[in-house]
Motif scaffolding. Structure first.
Motif, PDB file in Angstrom:
ATOM      1  N   ARG A 212      74.695  48.536  11.939  1.00 43.20           N
ATOM      2  CA  ARG A 212      75.882  49.399  12.069  1.00 43.20           C
ATOM      3  C   ARG A 212      75.873  50.084  13.439  1.00 43.20           C
ATOM      4  O   ARG A 212      76.887  50.186  14.113  1.00 43.20           O
ATOM      5  CB  ARG A 212      75.879  50.444  10.958  1.00 43.20           C
ATOM      6  CG  ARG A 212      77.239  51.127  10.777  1.00 43.20           C
ATOM      7  CD  ARG A 212      77.174  52.105   9.645  1.00 43.20           C
ATOM      8  NE  ARG A 212      77.066  51.478   8.354  1.00 43.20           N
ATOM      9  CZ  ARG A 212      78.104  51.055   7.633  1.00 43.20           C
ATOM     10  NH1 ARG A 212      79.311  51.195   8.103  1.00 43.20           N
ATOM     11  NH2 ARG A 212      77.930  50.499   6.464  1.00 43.20           N
ATOM     12  N   ARG A 213      74.708  50.558  13.838  1.00 41.70           N
ATOM     13  CA  ARG A 213      74.606  51.216  15.143  1.00 41.70           C
ATOM     14  C   ARG A 213      74.927  50.228  16.256  1.00 41.70           C
ATOM     15  O   ARG A 213      75.627  50.558  17.205  1.00 41.70           O
ATOM     16  CB  ARG A 213      73.190  51.762  15.354  1.00 41.70           C
ATOM     17  CG  ARG A 213      72.819  52.873  14.380  1.00 41.70           C
ATOM     18  CD  ARG A 213      71.484  53.445  14.722  1.00 41.70           C
ATOM     19  NE  ARG A 213      71.553  54.167  15.974  1.00 41.70           N
ATOM     20  CZ  ARG A 213      70.534  54.311  16.805  1.00 41.70           C
ATOM     21  NH1 ARG A 213      69.365  53.786  16.516  1.00 41.70           N
ATOM     22  NH2 ARG A 213      70.670  54.973  17.921  1.00 41.70           N
TER      23      ARG A 213
ATOM     24  N   SER B  99      76.811  47.618  16.088  1.00 40.85           N
ATOM     25  CA  SER B  99      78.236  47.274  16.073  1.00 40.85           C
ATOM     26  C   SER B  99      79.082  48.356  16.743  1.00 40.85           C
ATOM     27  O   SER B  99      80.239  48.120  17.082  1.00 40.85           O
ATOM     28  CB  SER B  99      78.707  47.057  14.629  1.00 40.85           C
ATOM     29  OG  SER B  99      78.785  48.301  13.963  1.00 40.85           O
ATOM     30  N   ARG B 100      78.521  49.539  16.941  1.00 34.98           N
ATOM     31  CA  ARG B 100      79.273  50.632  17.583  1.00 34.98           C
ATOM     32  C   ARG B 100      78.957  50.763  19.068  1.00 34.98           C
ATOM     33  O   ARG B 100      79.518  51.620  19.740  1.00 34.98           O
ATOM     34  CB  ARG B 100      78.946  51.953  16.894  1.00 34.98           C
ATOM     35  CG  ARG B 100      79.385  51.909  15.463  1.00 34.98           C
ATOM     36  CD  ARG B 100      79.747  53.253  14.928  1.00 34.98           C
ATOM     37  NE  ARG B 100      80.283  53.072  13.614  1.00 34.98           N
ATOM     38  CZ  ARG B 100      79.934  53.755  12.554  1.00 34.98           C
ATOM     39  NH1 ARG B 100      79.070  54.718  12.665  1.00 34.98           N
ATOM     40  NH2 ARG B 100      80.460  53.513  11.381  1.00 34.98           N
TER      41      ARG B 100
ATOM     42  N   LYS C  97      79.644  49.697  22.337  1.00 37.27           N
ATOM     43  CA  LYS C  97      80.710  48.915  22.975  1.00 37.27           C
ATOM     44  C   LYS C  97      80.186  48.068  24.135  1.00 37.27           C
ATOM     45  O   LYS C  97      80.588  46.926  24.309  1.00 37.27           O
ATOM     46  CB  LYS C  97      81.809  49.861  23.468  1.00 37.27           C
ATOM     47  CG  LYS C  97      82.593  50.502  22.336  1.00 37.27           C
ATOM     48  CD  LYS C  97      83.845  51.184  22.865  1.00 37.27           C
ATOM     49  CE  LYS C  97      84.659  51.790  21.732  1.00 37.27           C
ATOM     50  NZ  LYS C  97      84.238  53.109  21.317  1.00 37.27           N
TER      51      LYS C  97
ATOM     52  N   ASP D 208      74.753  58.219  16.347  1.00 37.04           N
ATOM     53  CA  ASP D 208      75.958  57.389  16.411  1.00 37.04           C
ATOM     54  C   ASP D 208      76.451  56.956  15.031  1.00 37.04           C
ATOM     55  O   ASP D 208      77.373  56.153  14.920  1.00 37.04           O
ATOM     56  CB  ASP D 208      75.730  56.169  17.312  1.00 37.04           C
ATOM     57  CG  ASP D 208      74.374  55.541  17.102  1.00 37.04           C
ATOM     58  OD1 ASP D 208      73.645  55.990  16.190  1.00 37.04           O
ATOM     59  OD2 ASP D 208      74.036  54.597  17.833  1.00 37.04           O
TER      60      ASP D 208
ATOM     61  N   LYS E 260      80.938  61.536  13.414  1.00 38.12           N
ATOM     62  CA  LYS E 260      79.610  61.114  13.907  1.00 38.12           C
ATOM     63  C   LYS E 260      78.743  62.348  14.160  1.00 38.12           C
ATOM     64  O   LYS E 260      79.244  63.401  14.563  1.00 38.12           O
ATOM     65  CB  LYS E 260      79.764  60.328  15.203  1.00 38.12           C
ATOM     66  CG  LYS E 260      80.249  58.908  14.973  1.00 38.12           C
ATOM     67  CD  LYS E 260      80.169  58.151  16.275  1.00 38.12           C
ATOM     68  CE  LYS E 260      80.891  56.828  16.170  1.00 38.12           C
ATOM     69  NZ  LYS E 260      80.983  56.176  17.461  1.00 38.12           N
TER      70      LYS E 260
END
Lengths: 383, 312
Positions: free
Chosen positions: A15-16, A18-19, A21, B91, B132
């Motif tokens: 998940r991290r 995928s974030r 960019k 994050d 977040k």
């Protein structure tokens, strides 16, 4: 071992990722940009079996031009494109649309070869043009010799044809050349970039491992009802999944977009799978060795690019020279490239690349072993 | 009553430094126990051994009847650990972080979703659950940090300096929540630099210094170690170092330490009677501008026992 902690770590890490960019850009966009541009520069063929495009400017009425063209057209490896102007040929060669060009001035035997590429397709084009021109020159010389010996032009031509017919019975077979030849275009850059980007992006995600240590997440995980080996497995599996996703993404998209043929699926899976394990081992090692997350991207990707250069991922190893080729076998990329290129050839399968797969697996075991020892030590000392 | 958490003879050595020496205490079910000590006293090392992050050289830890060394997973499953440093993925959202910790503790999917909502409600962050973590304030991060330790309904909650760097509003919310947990029957081990927090939350207190528990008891028991001593604070203008030495030499003064740039804190017998003597002792060195005699409290006891202010 309870699967929950492993799943928790894998899910959180993915998940991290995928974030991230920037990470996604390098994983999803950059490989295809590289494949496209480098592939076009290398001839832009997906299968590696396409003909080499050559542009020719010549007049039909010119006997030399006719003879050379006829000779070139006999080659199954060349695609001859007749053009009207020199500039068209030069432009085609400059932009990479043509591997080479041939300018045949009317009434002259002083031919001009146009080429800029010193890569596989350019060199191959030059070789085939040399052969064709050489054959035509030989015929012209023979006719002149016959005429000098007193034969009429008609007799001279008949004699030369007779000589040609008998020389055609002399067959020269080449062994090894076909097997060792490097595919061109996308057929080369796609496998090269599978290895290059799988490794480089694995090294880039090593930063996330260092970040987890810095954040105290690994320490806090170990305060729960979690075995040390579950944390190790969770972290390793996260990196392995990212490496596999990267490799599969490049293979699928390059098959669909660039019509790349990969060869035996089982063999490709074995080679790419073992290479992903090597990349994961290297990523965990770097992620464990660095002291801060900012060190990982400073060390990992540049190292990945250097290893990629040595292993033939940035340019064909045949242009690199013998010494660099030998060094290439010290890095996993060299073995991976050899195996993937072998698998693109007809009739080749897993059995043909067992040595390469074994070497890659050996490297993976070594790297994973060292990285797990270092990672475990880091986990304990960070307490 | 059986102890939820107990430790005996815990020691840990780093080279020549004995960080923790023969530490032992117990916490009963539903009891809040405070561990007080100055920086470097060995609190964090002791807590690291209590939660299984550090192997003790000697001693043992029992959690709800499970020996931490022999059965670490069962013992750790009963503990909720809130580390001093915020350990969250910045994050990921608050909810995603809680989901991570819930999965780590093996909570089934449906129960986890329910518990996440309950915990978010408890820490007062339901409305910010999907933001977040790196957009949270320091206090909000602290609250999620605590929430992560509560998901699996631990028998004992170990909080290591849970209010460091938070705003007063978040501190109040944290302390209210902690008091609620104790009222609901949860056992608590609480370390803090803030004496008033420990006095408010904890029934019993252990004072740790130089790696050893040097005193233990209820607030009343610890304060009684002062006997008839009072805490006196003098505000002075002058050479405070010399004045402190002079005051220390006065008969009836058991402790004298600098407190800030203009105060000296003292532990004295019969404080109100001794005041004229104290003022006379610093005459010519400093001018006394204010005097306060404070009823004996935990801070005075701490000063008396360790010779240091808590935040030294």
């Amino acid at each position: 071992m309870s699967p929950s902690p492993v799943r928790a770590l894998v899910a959180a890490n993915l998940r991290r990722h995928s974030r991230d960019k920037v990470g996604l850009f390098f994983m999803v966009v950059m490989p295809f940009v590289t494949i496209l541009f480098v592939g076009m520069a290398l001839g832009g063929s997906g299968s590696g079996q396409d003909r080499i495009p050559i542009g020719v400017v010549a007049r039909d009425s010119d006997p030399v031009a006719t003879a050379v063209l006829r000779q070139l057209e006999t080659s199954h490896d060349l695609a001859i494109e007749r053009m009207d102007a020199e500039e068209q040929v030069r432009s085609g060669v400059r932009t990479g649309v043509l591997a080479a060009g041939l300018l045949i001035p009317p009434g002259s035997t002083d031919l001009e070869l146009v080429m800029t590429q010193t890569n596989g397709s350019g060199m191959a084009a030059r070789g085939m043009i040399d052969v064709a021109v050489g054959k035509v020159a030989a015929v012209l010389e023979a006719v002149r010799a016959a005429e000098a010996a007193g034969a009429s032009p008609a007799e001279a031509e008949a004699l030369v044809r007779k000589a040609q017919a008998s020389s055609a019975r002399v067959a020269v077979s080449t062994s090894g050349a076909a097997e060792s030849s490097t595919p061109r275009g996308f057929a080369y850059t796609a496998p090269a970039n599978v290895l290059l980007f799988t490794f480089v992006n694995s090294m880039a995600v090593a930063a996330a491992l260092a970040e987890s240590r810095r954040l105290g997440m690994i320490r806090r995980s170990l305060a729960g009802p979690v075995r040390e080996r579950s944390v190790l497995l969770g972290e390793v599996l996260s990196r392995l999944i990212i490496a596999i996703v990267q490799a599969c993404l490049i293979m699928v998209v390059s098959t669909l977009m660039f019509d790349v043929s990969w060869g035996d699926p089982l063999g490709v899976a074995a080679v790419v799978g073992s290479f992903c394990l090597v990349s994961t081992g290297a990523a965990v090692l770097v992620g464990s060795l660095v002291r801060s997350p900012s060190q990982a991207p400073a060390i990992g990707p540049p190292l990945g690019i250097v290893l990629g250069m040595l292993g033939g991922c940035l340019w064909p190893r045949e242009v690199a020279g013998e010494t660099l080729n030998m060094i290439g076998y010290l890095v996993p990329h060299g073995w991976g490239m050899d195996a993937l290129i072998t698998l693109t050839k007809p009739g080749k399968g897993l059995g043909s690349v067992l040595t390469e797969v074994a070497v890659l697996l050996g490297m993976a075991v070594l790297l994973l072993g060292i990285s797990l020892v270092v990672f475990r030590r880091r986990m304990r000392t960070s307490n | 009553m059986t102890a939820t958490l107990s430790c005996t003879g815990l020691s840990k050595r780093y080279g020549d430094i004995l960080a923790v020496q023969d530490v032992g205490f117990f916490i009963e079910k539903g009891e809040a126990y405070g561990l007080l000590g100055p920086n470097g006293a060995g609190k964090t090392t002791a807590i690291s051994m209590l939660v299984g992050l550090l192997q003790p050289d000697t001693g043992s830890v029992q959690v709800c009847g499970h020996d931490l060394a022999a059965d670490p997973l069962a013992a750790k499953a009963k503990i909720g650990y809130v580390p001093q440093e915020i350990a969250l993925y910045p994050d990921l959202t608050g909810r995603e972080n809680l989901r991570f910790f819930g999965r780590l503790y093996g909570l089934p999917r449906r129960e986890l979703a329910k518990r996440i909502d309950e915990v978010l409600d408890f820490v007062g962050l339901s409305d910010r659950a999907d933001g977040k973590i790196d957009t949270y304030s320091g206090g909000m991060k602290r609250r999620i940090n605590i929430g992560a330790a509560l998901l699996h309904r631990p028998e004992v909650l170990i909080l290591d300096e849970p209010t460091v760097g938070v705003d007063p509003q978040s501190r109040k919310a944290i302390l209210d929540g902690v008091e609620q947990l104790v009222a609901d029957g949860m056992s608590l081990l609480y370390t803090s630099h803030y004496m008033e927090e420990v006095e408010r939350v904890c029934k019993r207190v252990g004072i740790i210094d130089h790696g050893k528990v040097i005193a233990e008891g209820t607030r009343k028991e610890l304060v009684s170690t002062l006997g008839s001593a009072d805490r006196v604070e003098l505000v002075l203008d002058g050479d405070l170092d010399v004045a402190t030495d002079k005051l220390r030499a006065v008969e009836g003064v058991t402790e004298a330490v600098r407190a800030g740039t203009s105060s000296i804190r003292l532990i004295v017998n019969e404080g109100s009677h001794l005041l004229p003597t104290l003022i006379a002792a610093v005459r010519g060195i400093a001018v006394v501008t204010a005097v306060e005699v404070i009823e004996p409290d935990l801070e005075a006891a701490f000063l008396h026992l360790t010779g240091n202010k808590l935040r030294d």
